[in-house]
Design an enzyme around this catalytic site. Structure first.
Site, PDB file in Angstrom:
ATOM      1  N   CYS A   1     -17.104  26.418 -15.476  1.00 27.36           N
ATOM      2  CA  CYS A   1     -16.793  27.430 -16.486  1.00 27.36           C
ATOM      3  C   CYS A   1     -16.086  28.604 -15.829  1.00 27.36           C
ATOM      4  O   CYS A   1     -16.198  28.819 -14.632  1.00 27.36           O
ATOM      5  CB  CYS A   1     -18.025  27.982 -17.214  1.00 27.36           C
ATOM      6  SG  CYS A   1     -19.067  26.722 -17.933  1.00 27.36           S
TER       7      CYS A   1
ATOM      8  N   ASN B   1     -21.520  31.520 -16.378  1.00 30.62           N
ATOM      9  CA  ASN B   1     -21.099  30.366 -15.572  1.00 30.62           C
ATOM     10  C   ASN B   1     -22.236  30.057 -14.616  1.00 30.62           C
ATOM     11  O   ASN B   1     -22.589  30.885 -13.783  1.00 30.62           O
ATOM     12  CB  ASN B   1     -19.826  30.722 -14.788  1.00 30.62           C
ATOM     13  CG  ASN B   1     -19.480  29.676 -13.740  1.00 30.62           C
ATOM     14  OD1 ASN B   1     -19.802  28.501 -13.906  1.00 30.62           O
ATOM     15  ND2 ASN B   1     -18.829  30.092 -12.675  1.00 30.62           N
ATOM     16  N   GLY B   2     -22.814  28.862 -14.747  1.00 32.10           N
ATOM     17  CA  GLY B   2     -23.938  28.503 -13.870  1.00 32.10           C
ATOM     18  C   GLY B   2     -24.974  27.739 -14.674  1.00 32.10           C
ATOM     19  O   GLY B   2     -24.697  27.269 -15.782  1.00 32.10           O
TER      20      GLY B   2
ATOM     21  N   TRP C   1     -17.154  24.276 -19.305  1.00 27.86           N
ATOM     22  CA  TRP C   1     -17.339  22.878 -18.905  1.00 27.86           C
ATOM     23  C   TRP C   1     -18.805  22.595 -19.190  1.00 27.86           C
ATOM     24  O   TRP C   1     -19.698  23.157 -18.545  1.00 27.86           O
ATOM     25  CB  TRP C   1     -17.023  22.689 -17.424  1.00 27.86           C
ATOM     26  CG  TRP C   1     -17.108  21.260 -16.964  1.00 27.86           C
ATOM     27  CD1 TRP C   1     -16.194  20.287 -17.174  1.00 27.86           C
ATOM     28  CD2 TRP C   1     -18.160  20.668 -16.205  1.00 27.86           C
ATOM     29  NE1 TRP C   1     -16.611  19.110 -16.586  1.00 27.86           N
ATOM     30  CE2 TRP C   1     -17.807  19.317 -15.993  1.00 27.86           C
ATOM     31  CE3 TRP C   1     -19.362  21.127 -15.685  1.00 27.86           C
ATOM     32  CZ2 TRP C   1     -18.611  18.428 -15.279  1.00 27.86           C
ATOM     33  CZ3 TRP C   1     -20.166  20.246 -14.975  1.00 27.86           C
ATOM     34  CH2 TRP C   1     -19.795  18.915 -14.780  1.00 27.86           C
TER      35      TRP C   1
ATOM     36  N   GLU D   1      -8.028   8.199  -1.302  1.00 28.42           N
ATOM     37  CA  GLU D   1      -7.450   9.344  -2.021  1.00 28.42           C
ATOM     38  C   GLU D   1      -6.473   8.869  -3.102  1.00 28.42           C
ATOM     39  O   GLU D   1      -6.445   9.403  -4.211  1.00 28.42           O
ATOM     40  CB  GLU D   1      -6.773  10.293  -1.014  1.00 28.42           C
ATOM     41  CG  GLU D   1      -6.081  11.505  -1.609  1.00 28.42           C
ATOM     42  CD  GLU D   1      -6.957  12.426  -2.442  1.00 28.42           C
ATOM     43  OE1 GLU D   1      -8.189  12.254  -2.449  1.00 28.42           O
ATOM     44  OE2 GLU D   1      -6.396  13.293  -3.127  1.00 28.42           O
TER      45      GLU D   1
ATOM     46  N   LYS E   1      -6.933   9.675  -7.067  1.00 27.79           N
ATOM     47  CA  LYS E   1      -5.905  10.343  -7.881  1.00 27.79           C
ATOM     48  C   LYS E   1      -5.672   9.560  -9.166  1.00 27.79           C
ATOM     49  O   LYS E   1      -5.579  10.131 -10.239  1.00 27.79           O
ATOM     50  CB  LYS E   1      -4.570  10.466  -7.126  1.00 27.79           C
ATOM     51  CG  LYS E   1      -4.477  11.482  -6.029  1.00 27.79           C
ATOM     52  CD  LYS E   1      -4.519  12.911  -6.478  1.00 27.79           C
ATOM     53  CE  LYS E   1      -5.905  13.420  -6.627  1.00 27.79           C
ATOM     54  NZ  LYS E   1      -6.676  13.942  -5.594  1.00 27.79           N
TER      55      LYS E   1
ATOM     56  N   LYS F   1     -11.908  21.806 -12.057  1.00 28.14           N
ATOM     57  CA  LYS F   1     -11.336  22.071 -10.738  1.00 28.14           C
ATOM     58  C   LYS F   1     -12.392  22.428  -9.713  1.00 28.14           C
ATOM     59  O   LYS F   1     -12.385  21.929  -8.601  1.00 28.14           O
ATOM     60  CB  LYS F   1     -10.328  23.215 -10.878  1.00 28.14           C
ATOM     61  CG  LYS F   1      -9.598  23.557  -9.594  1.00 28.14           C
ATOM     62  CD  LYS F   1      -8.564  22.521  -9.301  1.00 28.14           C
ATOM     63  CE  LYS F   1      -7.914  22.689  -7.962  1.00 28.14           C
ATOM     64  NZ  LYS F   1      -7.402  21.400  -7.480  1.00 28.14           N
TER      65      LYS F   1
ATOM     66  N   HIS G   1     -14.562  -9.162   1.613  1.00 30.62           N
ATOM     67  CA  HIS G   1     -16.011  -9.199   1.425  1.00 30.62           C
ATOM     68  C   HIS G   1     -16.398  -8.763   0.014  1.00 30.62           C
ATOM     69  O   HIS G   1     -17.498  -8.237  -0.192  1.00 30.62           O
ATOM     70  CB  HIS G   1     -16.688  -8.308   2.470  1.00 30.62           C
ATOM     71  CG  HIS G   1     -16.405  -8.740   3.865  1.00 30.62           C
ATOM     72  ND1 HIS G   1     -16.880  -9.927   4.384  1.00 30.62           N
ATOM     73  CD2 HIS G   1     -15.637  -8.192   4.842  1.00 30.62           C
ATOM     74  CE1 HIS G   1     -16.451 -10.064   5.629  1.00 30.62           C
ATOM     75  NE2 HIS G   1     -15.683  -9.029   5.930  1.00 30.62           N
TER      76      HIS G   1
ATOM     77  N   ARG H   1     -10.912  25.477 -14.930  1.00 29.58           N
ATOM     78  CA  ARG H   1     -12.321  25.474 -14.536  1.00 29.58           C
ATOM     79  C   ARG H   1     -13.191  24.741 -15.565  1.00 29.58           C
ATOM     80  O   ARG H   1     -14.350  24.420 -15.286  1.00 29.58           O
ATOM     81  CB  ARG H   1     -12.821  26.908 -14.397  1.00 29.58           C
ATOM     82  CG  ARG H   1     -12.136  27.692 -13.317  1.00 29.58           C
ATOM     83  CD  ARG H   1     -12.735  29.078 -13.226  1.00 29.58           C
ATOM     84  NE  ARG H   1     -14.107  29.028 -12.758  1.00 29.58           N
ATOM     85  CZ  ARG H   1     -14.466  29.103 -11.488  1.00 29.58           C
ATOM     86  NH1 ARG H   1     -13.564  29.230 -10.559  1.00 29.58           N
ATOM     87  NH2 ARG H   1     -15.729  29.045 -11.141  1.00 29.58           N
TER      88      ARG H   1
ATOM     89  N   GLU I   1      -8.688   9.811 -11.584  1.00 27.80           N
ATOM     90  CA  GLU I   1      -8.857  11.153 -12.145  1.00 27.80           C
ATOM     91  C   GLU I   1      -7.916  11.425 -13.305  1.00 27.80           C
ATOM     92  O   GLU I   1      -8.318  11.968 -14.318  1.00 27.80           O
ATOM     93  CB  GLU I   1      -8.588  12.215 -11.063  1.00 27.80           C
ATOM     94  CG  GLU I   1      -9.704  12.404 -10.081  1.00 27.80           C
ATOM     95  CD  GLU I   1      -9.361  13.454  -9.026  1.00 27.80           C
ATOM     96  OE1 GLU I   1     -10.200  14.300  -8.752  1.00 27.80           O
ATOM     97  OE2 GLU I   1      -8.249  13.412  -8.472  1.00 27.80           O
TER      98      GLU I   1
HETATM   99  C1  G6P Z   1     -13.775  18.673  -8.046  1.00 27.07           C
HETATM  100  C2  G6P Z   1     -12.269  18.606  -8.181  1.00 27.07           C
HETATM  101  C3  G6P Z   1     -11.674  17.814  -7.011  1.00 27.07           C
HETATM  102  C4  G6P Z   1     -12.119  18.428  -5.684  1.00 27.07           C
HETATM  103  C5  G6P Z   1     -13.641  18.511  -5.595  1.00 27.07           C
HETATM  104  C6  G6P Z   1     -14.081  19.310  -4.375  1.00 27.07           C
HETATM  105  O1  G6P Z   1     -14.325  17.424  -8.248  1.00 27.07           O
HETATM  106  O2  G6P Z   1     -11.920  18.004  -9.408  1.00 27.07           O
HETATM  107  O3  G6P Z   1     -10.267  17.865  -7.093  1.00 27.07           O
HETATM  108  O4  G6P Z   1     -11.641  17.648  -4.631  1.00 27.07           O
HETATM  109  O5  G6P Z   1     -14.153  19.183  -6.743  1.00 27.07           O
HETATM  110  O6  G6P Z   1     -13.646  20.628  -4.528  1.00 27.07           O
HETATM  111  P1  G6P Z   1     -13.471  21.643  -3.346  1.00 27.07           P
HETATM  112  O7  G6P Z   1     -12.993  22.901  -4.004  1.00 27.07           O
HETATM  113  O8  G6P Z   1     -14.825  21.820  -2.725  1.00 27.07           O
HETATM  114  O9  G6P Z   1     -12.497  21.089  -2.393  1.00 27.07           O
END
Ligand code: G6P
Length: 610
Positions: free
Chosen positions: A2, A100-101, A74, A483, A487, A605, A506, A27, A490
């Site tokens: 949030c 937020n929290g 969120w 990675e 991507k 994010k 395996h 956020r 996501e």
């Molecule tokens: C969330 C984001 C990812 C990010 C992860 C870790 O899941 O969607 O993109 O890699 O958090 O975030 P940080 O800010 O700790 O790198």
């Protein structure tokens, strides 16, 4: 997660709040809302993206409101809905709160307040805060005293902004475990979860610490601790550019950020190369030559994409510096009784510097008396401030929820760190010089891959209808495969898995048929021919192969349905190149599938809840 914002000044509060929320929308985007004071509290809130809220609001009506609060959500407790949206208002209609929290004891507090006649209309944990402040403000006969007492009863985490219609020229903000920054303008003051909501108004900021409460009025602000002792704060300057938070002609922030990588990689190594010594300097680490010598083991802690960067770091440091490395999910580390000894070094990697699990893991490591370094992007973030030392990656604001430029900047810093450590052991002067020279060329090589975007787009369109993808790589390219798969998952919602190429046999091999695209990273290095064998295994089972290969490699074409070339580089820098086509591939697939690339469903994010 949030994003919260509070404003007090002499401008149209509605406009400032909405704009700030848009800046922080990454956020969380389940719902949003704002509240201003118009005799009583006037709230507008709505499920969905901020554009939904915007459609409810006639901004011209806000010309005479000069203070207010806002929230972008969120969802954690309670589904995304209008009623669960923030701000939440107290029983007497005078106090509005954005949060937020997570309030862990909300259920208990709710029961207590219910017995005192309070009625709850939402399923959130946050609503309890508004009623609790009202309750204690009435009980103590003093708004600030009551508010402080209410906060002392909350267990869990919060970043809060609060208004009270009895005090129209006042916003109170508080922090425990969730980020909060105060922006000090010439004639206005903002408070927000994130710098991006502040920098178009002012570069002067104050980082609010855990346990602090800021009482903001038209004349200034005063910070207190929870016992109402005054706390003096230092005003700092933020150097992020406004360009960083604009799309600048790109369709999505993610595409813009992919295209920034030549520059951001350069920013990550600029000023850190010691050309005469074939080594690197990372000043903020606060490690003396003696400290470096003593390191017996390095433990990386991170989540998400940052965890993948850490895995690249593991390969780099073990191979080039000969120091054992462990990579832990931050969320697991904190609950598994980690074994740490005196000469271990913990390195925490986090773009935001605020991820709750990473922060908690860092605190756990610190509590065990081990030295903790942070590799972060957001200046002044909790991890940056609480670690014993560390380094910034200087990638600038990353707005796209799927991390791209932060990953390559993290890897760049890890390459420098590996060289710095390796020059004390396995890396000769000659090799050190060679690696650094190669690193300096990377921005230009990244540019060459980006010029090939149309070719990558064509391949993306060809496979955009697939339901599953496999990403395979070996050695240092195994984390790159992870990675790439992340991507795709996501932003396009296609199921994708990353595996070490040889491990495919395996299990994942059972999934391969003519409908399964398999992305191989098969650049020319010591495992190249091993990867070619793995490609043949896929080919034999009818899988479709997309290969990331080294420019000039013709051999690979025999086994591939499609090839994306990357320029040749030293192994140590190669992940910086191989990941770029994977970012573009997922971007174009997601766009083709009509997905909201910058704000994928269910994600956010920065995850500031456990
Ligand atoms: C969330 C984001 C990812 C990010 C992860 C870790 O899941 O969607 O993109 O890699 O958090 O975030 P940080 O800010 O700790 O790198």
């Amino acid at each position: 997660m949030c994003g919260i914002i509070g404003y007090i000044g002499n401008k149209n509060a509605g406009r400032i709040l909405l704009n700030g929320l848009k800046r922080m929308e990454y956020r969380g985007y389940d719902s949003s809302g704002i509240a201003v004071i118009d005799g009583g509290i006037e709230v507008k809130k709505k499920k969905g993206k901020i554009s939904e809220l915007e459609s409810l609001i006639d901004l011209s009506k806000y010309d005479n409101y000069f203070s207010g609060i806002g929230h972008t959500r969120w969802a954690t407790h309670g589904e995304p809905s209008d009623v669960n949206s923030h701000p939440h208002v107290s029983r007497n209609g005078k106090i509005a709160v954005v949060h937020n929290g997570i309030i862990e004891n909300f259920s208990w507090l709710r029961t207590k307040l219910t017995t005192k006649g309070y009625k709850f209309i939402s399923q959130t944990d946050s609503e309890v805060i508004a009623h609790l402040i009202e309750y204690y403000a009435e009980k103590t006969g003093n708004y600030l005293d009551g508010l402080l007492y209410a906060l002392s009863r909350l267990e869990g985490t919060y970043g809060l902004a609060i208004i009270n219609s009895d005090f129209p020229d006042r916003v109170v903000a508080a922090r425990k475990g969730s980020p909060l920054i105060l922006g000090i303008g010439n004639d206005d003051t903002l408070v927000a979860s994130d710098i991006s909501a502040i920098i178009e108004h002012t570069r002067k900021v104050i980082y609010v610490e855990d346990g602090e409460v800021v009482d903001i009025t038209k004349d200034g602000f005063q910070t207190y601790d929870i016992d109402k002792n005054k706390v003096d704060k230092i005003v700092e300057n933020v150097d992020w550019e406004i360009n960083g938070i604009e799309k600048q002609g790109f369709d999505y922030f993610m595409l813009k950020e992919i295209h920034e990588q030549g520059e951001t990689i350069r920013n990550a190594f600029r000023g850190r190369i010691l050309s005469d010594f074939g080594s690197a300097k990372l000043d903020g680490l606060n490690l003396s030559a003696e400290d470096l010598k003593k390191i017996k083991k390095i433990i990386f802690l991170a989540c998400g994409t940052s965890w993948h960067a850490a895995l690249v770091g593991e390969y780099l440091i073990e191979e080039f510096a000969g120091i054992p490395v462990e990579v832990e999910y931050a969320s697991e580390f904190r609950y598994k009784r980690p074994i740490l000894t005196e000469n271990d070094l913990v390195v925490v990697i986090s773009q935001s510097g605020e991820t709750a699990d990473t922060l908690a893991a860092m605190r756990e490591a610190k509590a065990r008396g081990v030295k903790v370094l942070g590799i972060t992007n957001v200046v002044g973030s909790a991890i940056a401030r609480e670690s014993d030392g560390g380094t910034y990656i200087h990638a600038g604001p990353e707005i796209g929820v799927a991390s791209t430029k932060a990953f390559t900047s993290q890897v760049t810093v890890l390459i420098l760190f590996a060289i710095l450590l390796g020059r004390r052991s396995l890396i000769t002067l000659e090799n050190g010089l060679k690696y650094l020279k190669d690193l300096e060329k990377i921005p230009e090589l990244v540019g060459r891959i980006l010029e090939n975007s149309d070719h990558i787009k064509k391949i993306a369109l060809k496979y955009s209808g697939a339901s599953n993808f496999l990403y395979l790589g070996r050695g240092i390219h195994f984390p790159v495969a992870l990675e790439g798969a992340l991507k795709l998952k996501e932003i396009s919602y296609i199921h994708a898995e990353g595996y070490p190429a040889a491990e495919m046999k395996h299990g994942p091999i059972a999934l391969i048929d003519e409908n399964m695209p398999v992305v191989f990273i098969a650049t020319k290095d010591e495992v190249y021919y091993k990867v070619l064998s793995n490609m043949q295994e896929v080919k034999a089972r009818g899988g479709k192969i997309i290969t990331i290969a080294t420019e000039g490699d013709e051999e690979v074409k025999e086994f591939s349905d499609d090839v994306i070339y990357v320029p040749e580089s030293e192994k140590i820098t190669s992940p910086l190149l191989t990941v770029i086509p994977l970012q573009l591939l997922s971007y174009y697939i997601a766009v083709e599938r009509g997905c909201d690339v910058d704000q994928p469903r269910n994600l956010a994010k920065s995850v500031t809840v456990e």
